[in-house]
Design an enzyme around this catalytic site. Structure first.
Site, PDB file in Angstrom:
ATOM      1  N   ASP A  52      -2.656  -7.790  -6.610  1.00 24.95           N
ATOM      2  CA  ASP A  52      -3.879  -7.812  -5.821  1.00 24.95           C
ATOM      3  C   ASP A  52      -3.653  -8.803  -4.688  1.00 24.95           C
ATOM      4  O   ASP A  52      -3.786 -10.017  -4.865  1.00 24.95           O
ATOM      5  CB  ASP A  52      -5.064  -8.240  -6.684  1.00 24.95           C
ATOM      6  CG  ASP A  52      -6.362  -8.358  -5.886  1.00 24.95           C
ATOM      7  OD1 ASP A  52      -6.346  -8.053  -4.668  1.00 24.95           O
ATOM      8  OD2 ASP A  52      -7.382  -8.763  -6.477  1.00 24.95           O
TER       9      ASP A  52
ATOM     10  N   LYS B  25      -8.456  -4.614  12.337  1.00 25.04           N
ATOM     11  CA  LYS B  25      -7.281  -3.906  12.832  1.00 25.04           C
ATOM     12  C   LYS B  25      -6.909  -4.367  14.243  1.00 25.04           C
ATOM     13  O   LYS B  25      -5.719  -4.415  14.603  1.00 25.04           O
ATOM     14  CB  LYS B  25      -7.525  -2.400  12.802  1.00 25.04           C
ATOM     15  CG  LYS B  25      -7.599  -1.816  11.395  1.00 25.04           C
ATOM     16  CD  LYS B  25      -6.280  -1.947  10.659  1.00 25.04           C
ATOM     17  CE  LYS B  25      -6.263  -1.168   9.358  1.00 25.04           C
ATOM     18  NZ  LYS B  25      -4.964  -1.268   8.646  1.00 25.04           N
TER      19      LYS B  25
ATOM     20  N   TYR C 150     -13.949  -3.124  10.055  1.00 21.90           N
ATOM     21  CA  TYR C 150     -12.597  -2.566   9.932  1.00 21.90           C
ATOM     22  C   TYR C 150     -11.875  -2.580  11.270  1.00 21.90           C
ATOM     23  O   TYR C 150     -10.731  -3.025  11.372  1.00 21.90           O
ATOM     24  CB  TYR C 150     -12.722  -1.136   9.406  1.00 21.90           C
ATOM     25  CG  TYR C 150     -11.438  -0.329   9.403  1.00 21.90           C
ATOM     26  CD1 TYR C 150     -10.545  -0.437   8.351  1.00 21.90           C
ATOM     27  CD2 TYR C 150     -11.149   0.559  10.446  1.00 21.90           C
ATOM     28  CE1 TYR C 150      -9.369   0.315   8.334  1.00 21.90           C
ATOM     29  CE2 TYR C 150      -9.987   1.310  10.435  1.00 21.90           C
ATOM     30  CZ  TYR C 150      -9.103   1.188   9.375  1.00 21.90           C
ATOM     31  OH  TYR C 150      -7.948   1.933   9.376  1.00 21.90           O
TER      32      TYR C 150
ATOM     33  N   GLY D  97       0.824  -1.206   0.000  1.00 23.48           N
ATOM     34  CA  GLY D  97       0.000   0.000   0.000  1.00 23.48           C
ATOM     35  C   GLY D  97       0.854   1.250   0.000  1.00 23.48           C
ATOM     36  O   GLY D  97       0.562   2.228   0.681  1.00 23.48           O
TER      37      GLY D  97
END
Length: 251
Positions: free
Chosen positions: A64, A160, A156, A13
């Site tokens: 990906d 995390k 999310y 990323g």
């Protein structure tokens, strides 16, 4: 000599935002940097130009990472072009905003896949070679929401939070082999991706700042303190979670 001279770092990323800032910090410390991204070739090449202007070497690699074999293929490409990965920064992820009522099985699985499972895959892909060299650094990018929670971010925040468990367990498993594993938890960092959120999902900057001790928006370069955890001076730090949030949560 720069502290990371001769080391190879792979950042996922890494074409924009926190990832791109981290590549610059690692390059400034002397590392050769692989910029991992998915279909962001223009941004990745810009990031690559920036690290080369710093006098460092690097490559860009696209994949990906939600595909089961993609992590291994990305790591193999890095090894073939610049050498074994000494430092892995697991930064790739997504920020899906949805209410609990909107969170169906598919959305839940997607959030866990892109924010937790692919980090497992990347870590698995690099650790064998790190064990062979008896040296390595894995740094996972979590989120302050792993501790604070937030409406609209249940899947999310859960993913995390899972990174904290992955970090601690890997620190136990890999510490005897000279590998340190840590997590950073960014707070309200100002990145371009936030502009793509629907207006009703955007927090007001003044509300975010009011939560903090440091009264300004966090910037991607603030999170590039990741480079400290990769440096030789941090060789006795492992299994830890570092808040980079301006004092939002005092941990």
């Amino acid at each position: 000599m720069p502290p990371l001279q001769g080391r190879v770092a792979l950042v996922t990323g890494a074409a924009t935002g926190i990832g791109a800032a981290t590549t610059r910090a690692l390059a400034s410390a002397g590392a050769t940097v692989a910029i991992g991204h998915y279909a962001q070739i223009d941004q990745a090449r810009t990031a690559l130009d920036e690290i080369r202007r710093l006098g460092a070497d690097g490559i860009e690699v696209s994949a990906d990472l939600t595909a089961p074999d993609a992590a291994g293929l990305m790591v193999s490409q890095v090894i073939s072009e610049v050498g074994p990965v000494d430092i892995l920064v697991n930064n790739a992820g997504a920020y899906p905003r949805m209410t609990w009522d909107e969170t169906d099985e598919a959305a839940w699985s997607r959030a866990l896949d892109v924010n937790l499972t692919l980090h497992y895959r990347m870590s698995h892909a690099v650790t064998s070679a790190m064990i062979g060299r008896q040296w390595g650094r894995i740094i996972n990018v979590s989120s302050i929401n792993a501790r604070a929670g937030r409406p609209g971010l249940t899947a999310y925040s859960t993913a995390k939070a899972g990174l904290l468990g992955l970090t601690r367990s890997l620190a136990r498993e890999l510490g005897p082999h000279g590998i340190c594993v840590n997590t950073v938890l960014p707070g309200a960092i100002q990145v371009g991706a936030e502009n793509t959120l629907p207006a009703h999902h955007r927090a007001r900057p003044e509300d975010q700042i009011a939560r903090q001790c440091v009264l300004r928006r966090g910037q991607p370069d603030d999170v590039a303190a990741i480079a400290f955890l990769a440096a030789p001076s941090a060789l006795f730090i492992t299994g830890q979670s570092l808040h980079i949030d301006g004092g939002w949560l005092l941990h």
